[in-house]
Design a protein around this motif. Structure first.
Motif, PDB file in Angstrom:
ATOM      1  N   UNK A 131       2.901   8.281  -8.348  1.00  0.00           N
ATOM      2  CA  UNK A 131       3.992   7.721  -7.551  1.00  0.00           C
ATOM      3  C   UNK A 131       4.107   8.485  -6.228  1.00  0.00           C
ATOM      4  N   UNK A 132       3.978   9.808  -6.296  1.00  0.00           N
ATOM      5  CA  UNK A 132       4.057  10.632  -5.085  1.00  0.00           C
ATOM      6  C   UNK A 132       2.942  10.270  -4.090  1.00  0.00           C
ATOM      7  N   UNK A 133       1.736  10.009  -4.593  1.00  0.00           N
ATOM      8  CA  UNK A 133       0.621   9.608  -3.728  1.00  0.00           C
ATOM      9  C   UNK A 133       0.938   8.279  -3.050  1.00  0.00           C
ATOM     10  N   UNK A 134       1.437   7.356  -3.853  1.00  0.00           N
ATOM     11  CA  UNK A 134       1.783   6.031  -3.324  1.00  0.00           C
ATOM     12  C   UNK A 134       2.831   6.142  -2.230  1.00  0.00           C
ATOM     13  N   UNK A 135       3.858   6.933  -2.486  1.00  0.00           N
ATOM     14  CA  UNK A 135       4.935   7.080  -1.511  1.00  0.00           C
ATOM     15  C   UNK A 135       4.444   7.759  -0.233  1.00  0.00           C
ATOM     16  N   UNK A 136       3.579   8.739  -0.352  1.00  0.00           N
ATOM     17  CA  UNK A 136       3.118   9.459   0.837  1.00  0.00           C
ATOM     18  C   UNK A 136       2.186   8.614   1.699  1.00  0.00           C
ATOM     19  N   UNK A 137       1.564   7.592   1.124  1.00  0.00           N
ATOM     20  CA  UNK A 137       0.657   6.732   1.895  1.00  0.00           C
ATOM     21  C   UNK A 137       1.270   5.374   2.232  1.00  0.00           C
ATOM     22  N   UNK A 138       2.505   5.144   1.836  1.00  0.00           N
ATOM     23  CA  UNK A 138       3.115   3.821   1.994  1.00  0.00           C
ATOM     24  C   UNK A 138       3.233   3.369   3.446  1.00  0.00           C
ATOM     25  N   UNK A 139       3.177   4.292   4.386  1.00  0.00           N
ATOM     26  CA  UNK A 139       3.257   3.902   5.798  1.00  0.00           C
ATOM     27  C   UNK A 139       1.960   3.245   6.269  1.00  0.00           C
ATOM     28  N   UNK A 140       0.881   3.392   5.490  1.00  0.00           N
ATOM     29  CA  UNK A 140      -0.419   2.819   5.853  1.00  0.00           C
ATOM     30  C   UNK A 140      -0.785   1.656   4.930  1.00  0.00           C
ATOM     31  N   UNK A 141      -0.697   1.884   3.616  1.00  0.00           N
ATOM     32  CA  UNK A 141      -1.033   0.866   2.623  1.00  0.00           C
ATOM     33  C   UNK A 141      -0.447   1.271   1.277  1.00  0.00           C
ATOM     34  N   UNK A 142      -0.542   0.349   0.325  1.00  0.00           N
ATOM     35  CA  UNK A 142       0.023   0.560  -1.008  1.00  0.00           C
ATOM     36  C   UNK A 142      -1.101   0.933  -1.971  1.00  0.00           C
ATOM     37  N   UNK A 143      -1.081   2.162  -2.466  1.00  0.00           N
ATOM     38  CA  UNK A 143      -2.117   2.623  -3.387  1.00  0.00           C
ATOM     39  C   UNK A 143      -2.050   1.943  -4.751  1.00  0.00           C
ATOM     40  N   UNK A 144      -1.036   1.186  -5.029  1.00  0.00           N
ATOM     41  CA  UNK A 144      -0.957   0.447  -6.279  1.00  0.00           C
ATOM     42  C   UNK A 144      -1.297  -1.028  -6.075  1.00  0.00           C
ATOM     43  N   UNK A 145      -1.743  -1.383  -4.880  1.00  0.00           N
ATOM     44  CA  UNK A 145      -2.139  -2.756  -4.580  1.00  0.00           C
ATOM     45  C   UNK A 145      -3.669  -2.855  -4.588  1.00  0.00           C
ATOM     46  N   UNK A 146      -4.194  -3.701  -5.448  1.00  0.00           N
ATOM     47  CA  UNK A 146      -5.651  -3.884  -5.514  1.00  0.00           C
ATOM     48  C   UNK A 146      -6.201  -4.316  -4.157  1.00  0.00           C
ATOM     49  N   UNK A 147      -5.519  -5.223  -3.525  1.00  0.00           N
ATOM     50  CA  UNK A 147      -5.975  -5.708  -2.212  1.00  0.00           C
ATOM     51  C   UNK A 147      -6.019  -4.573  -1.195  1.00  0.00           C
ATOM     52  N   UNK A 148      -4.971  -3.783  -1.120  1.00  0.00           N
ATOM     53  CA  UNK A 148      -4.923  -2.681  -0.152  1.00  0.00           C
ATOM     54  C   UNK A 148      -5.970  -1.613  -0.452  1.00  0.00           C
ATOM     55  N   UNK A 149      -6.082  -1.219  -1.721  1.00  0.00           N
ATOM     56  CA  UNK A 149      -7.038  -0.170  -2.074  1.00  0.00           C
ATOM     57  C   UNK A 149      -8.468  -0.668  -1.857  1.00  0.00           C
ATOM     58  N   UNK A 150      -8.742  -1.906  -2.203  1.00  0.00           N
ATOM     59  CA  UNK A 150     -10.079  -2.469  -1.972  1.00  0.00           C
ATOM     60  C   UNK A 150     -10.406  -2.496  -0.484  1.00  0.00           C
ATOM     61  N   UNK A 151      -9.451  -2.914   0.314  1.00  0.00           N
ATOM     62  CA  UNK A 151      -9.650  -3.003   1.760  1.00  0.00           C
ATOM     63  C   UNK A 151      -9.939  -1.636   2.377  1.00  0.00           C
ATOM     64  N   UNK A 152      -9.307  -0.584   1.871  1.00  0.00           N
ATOM     65  CA  UNK A 152      -9.426   0.755   2.445  1.00  0.00           C
ATOM     66  C   UNK A 152     -10.251   1.704   1.575  1.00  0.00           C
ATOM     67  N   UNK A 153     -10.989   1.152   0.621  1.00  0.00           N
ATOM     68  CA  UNK A 153     -11.691   1.975  -0.372  1.00  0.00           C
ATOM     69  C   UNK A 153     -12.647   2.988   0.251  1.00  0.00           C
ATOM     70  N   UNK A 154     -13.398   2.582   1.250  1.00  0.00           N
ATOM     71  CA  UNK A 154     -14.367   3.493   1.861  1.00  0.00           C
ATOM     72  C   UNK A 154     -13.664   4.683   2.499  1.00  0.00           C
ATOM     73  N   UNK A 155     -12.596   4.433   3.211  1.00  0.00           N
ATOM     74  CA  UNK A 155     -11.850   5.520   3.851  1.00  0.00           C
ATOM     75  C   UNK A 155     -11.144   6.389   2.808  1.00  0.00           C
ATOM     76  N   UNK A 156     -10.606   5.773   1.780  1.00  0.00           N
ATOM     77  CA  UNK A 156      -9.972   6.543   0.709  1.00  0.00           C
ATOM     78  C   UNK A 156     -11.009   7.467   0.072  1.00  0.00           C
ATOM     79  N   UNK A 157     -12.189   6.946  -0.207  1.00  0.00           N
ATOM     80  CA  UNK A 157     -13.239   7.763  -0.818  1.00  0.00           C
ATOM     81  C   UNK A 157     -13.636   8.926   0.088  1.00  0.00           C
TER      82      UNK A 157
END
Length: 68
Positions: A10-36
């Motif tokens: 939850x803390x990770x999600x909240x800290x990144x919420x200004x960019x994308x939602x870490x609990x959203x498949x669409x958002x994480x898929x879209x930004x997967x390369x940068x997240x990795x």
């Protein structure tokens, strides 16, 4: 995504919420390369790097085509 979502607290999600939602498949898929990249270099999550095993789980998810 069901195997990936629990990796992000939850803390990770909240800290990144200004960019994308870490609990959203669409958002994480879209930004997967940068997240990795950030997981690999230890700049994500903000309070300390993941162990290699967790990063590898995320990498395998990407390599598998980001299937649910």
């Amino acid at each position: 995504m069901r195997h990936i979502k629990p990796l992000f607290r939850k803390m990770d999600r909240e800290s990144m919420s200004f960019v994308f939602d870490l609990w959203s498949c669409r958002d994480v898929s879209k930004h997967a390369t940068e997240i990795l990249k950030r997981l690999d270099n230890g700049t994500m999550p903000c309070d300390g790097a993941w162990p290699k095993e967790r990063v590898d789980i995320f990498r395998r998810w990407i390599d598998s085509g980001m299937a649910d």
